[in-house]
Scaffold this motif. Structure first.
Motif, PDB file in Angstrom:
ATOM      1  N   LEU A 413       7.211  -5.803   1.857  1.00  7.17           N
ATOM      2  CA  LEU A 413       6.511  -4.829   1.014  1.00  7.17           C
ATOM      3  C   LEU A 413       5.020  -4.982   1.273  1.00  7.17           C
ATOM      4  N   LEU A 414       4.417  -3.974   1.919  1.00 12.05           N
ATOM      5  CA  LEU A 414       3.023  -4.058   2.321  1.00 12.05           C
ATOM      6  C   LEU A 414       2.073  -3.499   1.268  1.00 12.05           C
ATOM      7  N   LYS A 415       2.559  -2.555   0.472  1.00 11.12           N
ATOM      8  CA  LYS A 415       1.711  -1.959  -0.566  1.00 11.12           C
ATOM      9  C   LYS A 415       2.601  -1.392  -1.653  1.00 11.12           C
ATOM     10  N   ASN A 416       2.135  -1.458  -2.892  1.00 10.21           N
ATOM     11  CA  ASN A 416       2.938  -0.930  -3.998  1.00 10.21           C
ATOM     12  C   ASN A 416       2.032  -0.630  -5.194  1.00 10.21           C
ATOM     13  N   GLU A 578      -4.688   3.087   3.223  1.00 13.10           N
ATOM     14  CA  GLU A 578      -5.694   3.642   2.328  1.00 13.10           C
ATOM     15  C   GLU A 578      -5.149   4.797   1.491  1.00 13.10           C
ATOM     16  N   ASN A 579      -4.168   5.527   2.028  1.00 11.87           N
ATOM     17  CA  ASN A 579      -3.773   6.785   1.397  1.00 11.87           C
ATOM     18  C   ASN A 579      -2.361   6.826   0.811  1.00 11.87           C
ATOM     19  N   VAL A 580      -1.454   6.011   1.317  1.00 12.79           N
ATOM     20  CA  VAL A 580      -0.070   6.062   0.848  1.00 12.79           C
ATOM     21  C   VAL A 580       0.115   5.025  -0.254  1.00 12.79           C
ATOM     22  N   PRO A 581       0.668   5.401  -1.399  1.00 12.65           N
ATOM     23  CA  PRO A 581       0.742   4.449  -2.522  1.00 12.65           C
ATOM     24  C   PRO A 581       1.708   3.294  -2.328  1.00 12.65           C
ATOM     25  N   ALA A 582       2.774   3.484  -1.568  1.00  8.95           N
ATOM     26  CA  ALA A 582       3.752   2.401  -1.375  1.00  8.95           C
ATOM     27  C   ALA A 582       4.233   2.397   0.064  1.00  8.95           C
ATOM     28  N   ILE A 583       4.238   1.200   0.670  1.00 10.61           N
ATOM     29  CA  ILE A 583       4.702   1.047   2.055  1.00 10.61           C
ATOM     30  C   ILE A 583       5.692  -0.107   2.112  1.00 10.61           C
ATOM     31  N   ALA A 613       3.686 -11.931  11.925  1.00 16.22           N
ATOM     32  CA  ALA A 613       2.707 -11.473  12.906  1.00 16.22           C
ATOM     33  C   ALA A 613       1.649 -10.653  12.169  1.00 16.22           C
ATOM     34  N   THR A 614       0.414 -10.864  12.533  1.00 13.67           N
ATOM     35  CA  THR A 614      -0.713 -10.190  11.899  1.00 13.67           C
ATOM     36  C   THR A 614      -0.722  -8.705  12.228  1.00 13.67           C
ATOM     37  N   PHE A 615      -1.031  -7.871  11.239  1.00 14.21           N
ATOM     38  CA  PHE A 615      -1.225  -6.440  11.458  1.00 14.21           C
ATOM     39  C   PHE A 615      -2.724  -6.167  11.563  1.00 14.21           C
ATOM     40  N   PRO A 616      -3.178  -5.557  12.670  1.00 12.46           N
ATOM     41  CA  PRO A 616      -4.610  -5.292  12.846  1.00 12.46           C
ATOM     42  C   PRO A 616      -5.057  -4.047  12.075  1.00 12.46           C
ATOM     43  N   GLN A 617      -6.367  -3.937  11.870  1.00  9.92           N
ATOM     44  CA  GLN A 617      -6.895  -2.682  11.335  1.00  9.92           C
ATOM     45  C   GLN A 617      -6.856  -1.596  12.402  1.00  9.92           C
ATOM     46  N   ASN A 618      -7.153  -1.971  13.632  1.00  9.54           N
ATOM     47  CA  ASN A 618      -7.056  -1.022  14.740  1.00  9.54           C
ATOM     48  C   ASN A 618      -6.756  -1.783  16.019  1.00  9.54           C
ATOM     49  N   ASN A 653     -13.831  -8.356  10.887  1.00 11.12           N
ATOM     50  CA  ASN A 653     -12.931  -9.265  11.603  1.00 11.12           C
ATOM     51  C   ASN A 653     -11.586  -9.407  10.924  1.00 11.12           C
ATOM     52  N   ASP A 654     -11.490  -8.937   9.691  1.00 14.15           N
ATOM     53  CA  ASP A 654     -10.281  -9.162   8.900  1.00 14.15           C
ATOM     54  C   ASP A 654      -9.108  -8.342   9.406  1.00 14.15           C
ATOM     55  N   PRO A 655      -7.905  -8.890   9.321  1.00 13.15           N
ATOM     56  CA  PRO A 655      -6.722  -8.083   9.629  1.00 13.15           C
ATOM     57  C   PRO A 655      -6.452  -7.094   8.501  1.00 13.15           C
ATOM     58  N   LEU A 656      -5.611  -6.129   8.759  1.00  7.79           N
ATOM     59  CA  LEU A 656      -5.162  -5.244   7.680  1.00  7.79           C
ATOM     60  C   LEU A 656      -4.216  -6.008   6.763  1.00  7.79           C
ATOM     61  N   TYR A 657      -3.223  -6.670   7.378  1.00  7.27           N
ATOM     62  CA  TYR A 657      -2.290  -7.530   6.641  1.00  7.27           C
ATOM     63  C   TYR A 657      -2.225  -8.874   7.364  1.00  7.27           C
ATOM     64  N   PRO A 658      -2.559  -9.958   6.691  1.00 10.77           N
ATOM     65  CA  PRO A 658      -2.608 -11.252   7.369  1.00 10.77           C
ATOM     66  C   PRO A 658      -1.216 -11.859   7.592  1.00 10.77           C
ATOM     67  N   PHE A 659      -1.177 -12.808   8.478  1.00  8.90           N
ATOM     68  CA  PHE A 659       0.032 -13.606   8.705  1.00  8.90           C
ATOM     69  C   PHE A 659       0.493 -14.211   7.371  1.00  8.90           C
TER      70      PHE A 659
END
Length: 783
Positions: A413-416, A578-583, A613-618, A653-659
Motif C-alpha cells: 500500500l503506497l498511498k491511502n 501527488e494526484n491519486v488518493p489511494a495506490i 526496491a526503492t521507487f525513484p521520483q523520476n 535526492n529523496d526517493p518517492l518511496y524508500p526501501f
C-alpha cells in the motif's frame, strides 16, 4: 510471526528461566556430540557410496559419453508415447545427452528417461530441468513481489510447493532462485529477483534453496535448486539486458555477492552462469568466478551450468570461435553447456591439441554424475515419474489457498489518503483499465508451466469476494500501450493484451461514463506481465501515456479513485502519488491474483508488504538505493538545493518511496529505542529493543527493520545497511517489544584487501518501519 536475527516478546511476557543444573548441560552436550558423530558417519558413508558408483561408471565411459553428460539440449515438446521417434532420441541412445529441460508431465519424462535407461549403453539416467521460478501450475507472486512479504517462512513455502508440484510432473531440477541484486528498474529481470539489498536477498536465497531441496535431495518431492546468475547480472549498464557489467571487487563482495554465497552455504546443488562480462571476461569463461571464488573461497561442490547458449555467445563477445570459447568455459570451471553443444562438438578436438585436459573433462563429468546420484536417479530413474502423483499433488485447493494468502502479503500500500481503502462491500464500483479483466496476465513473467485460464482476474476476484453486494460497471478505458506494434512485443507467451482498435478518446469516454455511475473507481493499470522479465528493459519507467491520460480523466469526474498498480519493477509515479488518493501496488500476484486483490481492497486482509526496491521520483535518479555511500559533499538530510553539494538542480535526492516502505490499514507507533550498552568490547553482544504498538482499530502486521551505520572505517561505508528484521502480528491496541541481538559478525565487511572483518569505532543503530523513518542511537565498539 517471522523472525530474522531477533526475538519478539508480547507485552507482559516473561523470559523462561535458563537451565541451571550442570549435569543437564553436560548431558545435552554429550547428546549433541553423539548426534553430530552419527550424522558425520552417515554423511561419510553416503559420500563413499557416491564415489564408488561414480568411479565405477567413469571407468567404463568413453570420451564421447563423458562429453555427453556435459550436454543439456532443449527437448522441445514431445508427444506422449512418441519419445523414441523424437529428434533427441538418437542422441540419448548414443549417450550424448546429460539432461533435458522444458519438457514436462511425468508421462512424457518417463518415456524419455526409458530411452536413456533401456537403450543407451551405460544406462545413465537423465536430469530434467525447468524454469520453475515462482510456482509450477499453482503460480505465486513474482519473486520481486515475494521479497516484499519480508516473510521467509512464506517464501520457503512457495519453493516447497513449487518442488512438490514440479516433481510430481517429472521435474527434478529448477533454474531458481535468481538472486541478482539490482538497483536499476530499467532492467526487466528485476522482476525475478529479491530487490536491491544484499542482506534481505541472502535470507531469501536461503529460504528458496531450503524450500526446493528440503532436507533430503533424493526424496521424490524435492528438486535440485540452481542459483543464478553468477555473477552480477543485475548490474547491467543502462539497465539493458545482457549488457556489460563493470565494478570493483570490493563492491562485488560487499554489495552483490552475498545472496549467491548464502545459497552456497544453504547447500544449493547447482549454479548458473550469467550472460554478462566481469572484469572484461564473460562469466562463462571466468576462472576467477567459477573456480577461485565459487569453489576455492566458498567451497561449492555442486555443478555449474551455463545459461541458454552462453558459451556460443562468447563468440560475439569477441573471445574466439566455438572451439576456443568452449575450451575457455571448461577450463574456467563450467560443467554443463545449455543448448549450445559446444562442449559436445569441440572438446574432443581441444583435447587432441591439448587446449583442455582429460582431468578437466573428467571433473565436469563427475560433478554431473554426482548430482544425479544425490537426486537418487541411480537408485530409481523414475522416482519423479509416479503417474499417480499429478492428480493429487498439482494445483490443489490447499496450494491455491496458500497462493492467495501469500499474494495478499506481497501487496504494498503506497498511498491511502483519508482511509479511502478498504472499500465497503456495497454500492457501485467502476472497474476500469486494461488489466481489470485479463486473467492471462495475472501470473506475471516466467510462469512457463501455468494454466493461464485458471488464473483469477480482478473482475472475477471482486465478484468472488463481494458477491452481489456490489454492482460492478466495467470499462477497458485504454490499451496497455498507445502503440499497437509496441504492445505486440509484450503480448507474448500466451499472455495476450487484447488490443482494442477503438481510439484512445473513445475508450476514455466509455470509462468516464462508467465512472460517473459509480461510488468509487478502481483503476487497474500499469504494465502487462511481459513488460518485465528477460529482454524487457524499458528506457521509460513512467505509466504509459495513454494510461495516464485515462487516469487524469477519471480523476476529473470527482469520484474517489483507487489505483491498483500492476508492475514488475519500481516505476516513476510522482504525478500519480501527488494526484491519486489511494495506490495499491499488487505486482503480479499469480494464479489467485484477482481474489487476493479483492481480499485487500475490501479489507478482509490488511496489507503488510514492504518495498524491497526503492521507487525513484523520476528516471534521472536511477540508480537510486538506500544503502548508498555518503560522498565528501553530502547534502544535509531533508535539504534541497545547496550549491557545491551532491544533489540535482531539478529534483531532490529523496526517493518517492524508500526501501522498506509500505502502509497499512492500521497505524503503528514505535516507542523508545533501548540498547543494552553504549560501550562494547570484543565479542560482547548488543541487545536492541523497541516497543511497537498497533494504535489503529484493526489487526495488522508490521516489519520492524534494524539498520547499522559504520561511521568510520578504513574504506568508505554505506549510510546504513539492513542487518536484521522481524515481521510481527499485532492486534488492535496490542504492544510487542521487539528485541534484536547484534554481534561483531554483523559489523563485518570486506576491506580494501578483501579481508572480511570488523573495525573498532562508532556505529549508529537505527530501527524503524522503513529505511527512512528510523530512531537512532550511537554506540562505540572496541576490539
Amino acid at each position: 510471526m517471522n523472525t530474522i536475527n531477533g526475538r519478539c516478546f508480547r507485552s507482559g511476557e516473561r523470559n523462561s528461566s535458563p537451565i541451571k543444573s550442570g549435569w543437564l548441560r553436560q548431558l545435552a552436550f554429550v547428546a549433541i556430540l553423539l548426534i553430530g558423530a552419527a550424522c558425520a558417519t552417515e554423511s561419510a558413508k553416503k559420500t563413499g557410496d557416491m564415489d564408488k558408483k561414480v568411479n565405477q561408471l567413469m571407468s567404463q565411459m568413453t570420451l564421447e559419453e563423458k562429453l555427453g553428460q556435459l550436454n543439456l539440449p532443449g527437448a522441445g515438446d514431445i508427444t506422449t508415447g512418441q519419445a523414441s521417434n523424437s529428434d533427441i532420441a538418437g542422441k540419448i541412445k548414443a549417450g550424448s545427452v546429460g539432461g533435458l529441460f522444458n519438457i514436462k508431465t511425468a508421462e512424457k519424462i518417463r518415456d524419455v528417461q526409458r530411452i536413456a535407461i533401456e537403450e543407451s549403453r551405460l544406462k545413465i539416467p537423465l536430469i530434467f530441468g525447468m524454469d520453475v521460478i515462482h510456482g509450477y501450475k499453482t503460480v505465486f507472486p513474482i519473486p520481486l513481489a515475494l521479497s516484499c512479504t519480508w516473510n521467509m517462512d512464506a517464501i520457503e513455502t512457495v519453493a516447497r510447493i513449487s518442488a512438490v508440484e514440479a516433481s510430481a510432473d517429472g521435474i527434478c531440477w529448477t533454474f531458481s532462485p535468481m538472486v541478482d541484486i539490482s538497483r536499476d528498474p530499467r532492467w526487466g529481470r528485476v522482476a525475478e529477483g529479491g530487490g536491491e539489498d544484499p542482506y534481505l536477498g541472502a535470507q531469501i536465497a536461503r529460504a528458496m534453496v531450503k524450500g526446493y531441496q528440503g532436507d533430503d535431495l533424493s526424496a521424490s518431492t524435492t528438486i535440485m535448486a540452481c542459483v543464478k546468475h553468477f555473477a552480477l547480472y543485475g548490474a547491467a549498464e543502462a539497465g539493458r539486458d545482457y549488457n556489460t557489467t563493470d565494478m570493483s571487487h570490493i563492491r562485488m563482495y560487499n554489495e552483490y555477492f552475498l545472496p549467491y554465497h548464502a545459497a552456497i552455504e544453504a547447500g544449493v546443488g547447482s549454479v548458473m552462469t550469467s550472460f554478462n562480462e566481469v572484469d572484461g571476461i564473460p562469466a562463462s569463461a571466468s576462472k576467477w568466478l567459477m573456480t577461485d571464488v565459487l569453489r576455492d573461497q566458498w567451497g561449492f561442490d555442486g555443478f555449474v551450468v551455463t545459461d541458454y547458449t552462453a558459451i556460443n555467445e562468447m563468440i560475439d563477445h569477441g573471445l574466439g570461435d566455438l572451439k576456443t570459447v568452449s575450451a575457455l568455459s571448461l577450463k574456467a570451471g563450467v560443467d554443463m553447456d545449455m543448448v549450445g553443444e559446444g562442449f559436445l562438438t569441440t572438446l574432443a578436438s581441444s583435447l587432441d591439441d591439448h587446449s583442455v585436459t582429460i582431468n578437466e573433462i573428467d571433473a565436469a563429468c563427475r560433478r554431473i554424475l554426482e548430482a544425479k546420484y544425490k537426486l537418487g536417479l541411480f537408485d530409481d530413474p523414475y522416482r519423479y515419474c509416479d503417474l499417480s502423483r499429478p492428480a493429487k499433488d498439482i494445483f490443489t485447493p490447499e496450494h491455491r489457498k496458500l497462493a492467495r494468502e501469500i499474494a495478499t502479503e506481497s501487496f504494498v500500500l503506497l498511498k491511502n489518503d483519508n482511509q479511502l481503502l478498504p472499500l465497503q462491500k456495497g454500492g457501485t464500483i467502476a472497474l476500469i483499465g486494461p488489466l481489470a479483466d485479463n486473467r492471462l496476465n495475472m501470473p506475471g513473467t516466467w510462469s512457463v508451466a501455468a494454466d493461464f485460464d485458471q488464473s483469477v482476474s480482478v473482475l472475477d476476484g471482486i465478484r468472488n469476494v463481494a458477491g452481489d453486494q456490489v454492482n460492478i460497471v466495467y470499462a477497458k478505458g485504454a490499451n496497455v500501450l498507445p502503440d499497437s506494434i509496441a504492445e505486440s512485443r509484450v503480448a507474448i507467451f500466451g499472455k495476450p493484451t487484447y488490443w482494442d482498435t477503438r481510439s484512445n478518446e473513445a475508450m476514455i469516454r466509455e470509462a468516464v461514463a462508467a465512472a460517473q455511475k459509480s461510488d468509487v473507481v478502481v483503476a487497474a493499470l500499469g504494465e502487462a506481465a511481459e513488460m518485465s522479465g528477460e529482454c524487457s528493459s524499458r528506457s521509460d519507467i513512467n505509466l504509459p501515456e495513454n494510461q495516464q491520460a485515462l487516469l487524469k480523466a477519471l480523476l476529473k469526474t470527482g469520484k474517489p479513485v483507487v489505483l491498483v498498480l500492476f508492475t514488475g519493477r519500481p516505476l516513476a509515479l510522482s504525478w500519480e502519488n501527488e494526484n491519486v488518493p489511494a495506490i495499491l501496488n499488487v505486482w503480479f500476484g499469480g494464479t489467485e491474483a484477482g481474489n487476493a486483490i479483492a481480499d485487500v481492497l475490501f479489507g478482509d486482509v490488511n496489507p503488510s508488504g514492504k518495498l524491497s526496491a526503492t521507487f525513484p521520483q523520476n528516471l534521472g535518479q536511477v540508480p537510486i538505493y538506500y544503502n548508498h555511500k555518503n560522498t565528501g559533499r553530502p547534502l544535509p538530510e531533508g535539504a534541497w538545493f545547496q550549491k557545491f553539494r551532491s544533489n540535482y538542480l531539478d529534483v531532490s535526492n529523496d526517493p518517492l518511496y524508500p526501501f522498506g516502505f509500505g502502509l497499512s490499514y492500521t497505524s503503528f507507533n514505535y516507542g523508545e529505542l533501548k540498547l543494552s550498552s553504549a560501550e562494547l568490547k570484543g565479542d560482547q553482544k548488543l541487545l536492541v529493543s523497541i516497543p511497537v504498538t498497533n494504535t489503529g482499530k484493526v489487526d495488522g502486521k508490521e516489519v520492524v527493520q534494524l539498520y547499522i551505520r559504520d561511521l568510520v572505517g578504513t574504506v568508505t561505508r554505506p549510510v546504513k545497511e539492513l542487518k536484521a528484521f522481524q515481521k510481527i502480528s499485532l492486534k488492535a491496541g496490542e504492544t510487542q517489544t521487539v528485541e534484536f541481538e547484534i554481534t561483531p559478525e554483523d559489523l563485518k565487511f570486506y576491506n580494501s584487501e578483501l579481508n572480511y572483518d570488523w573495525e573498532t569505532g562508532e556505529f549508529d543503530v537505527m530501527v524503524g518501519g522503513n529505511s527512512r523513518d528510523v530512531q537512532t542511537s550511537r554506540i562505540n565498539w572496541e576490539k
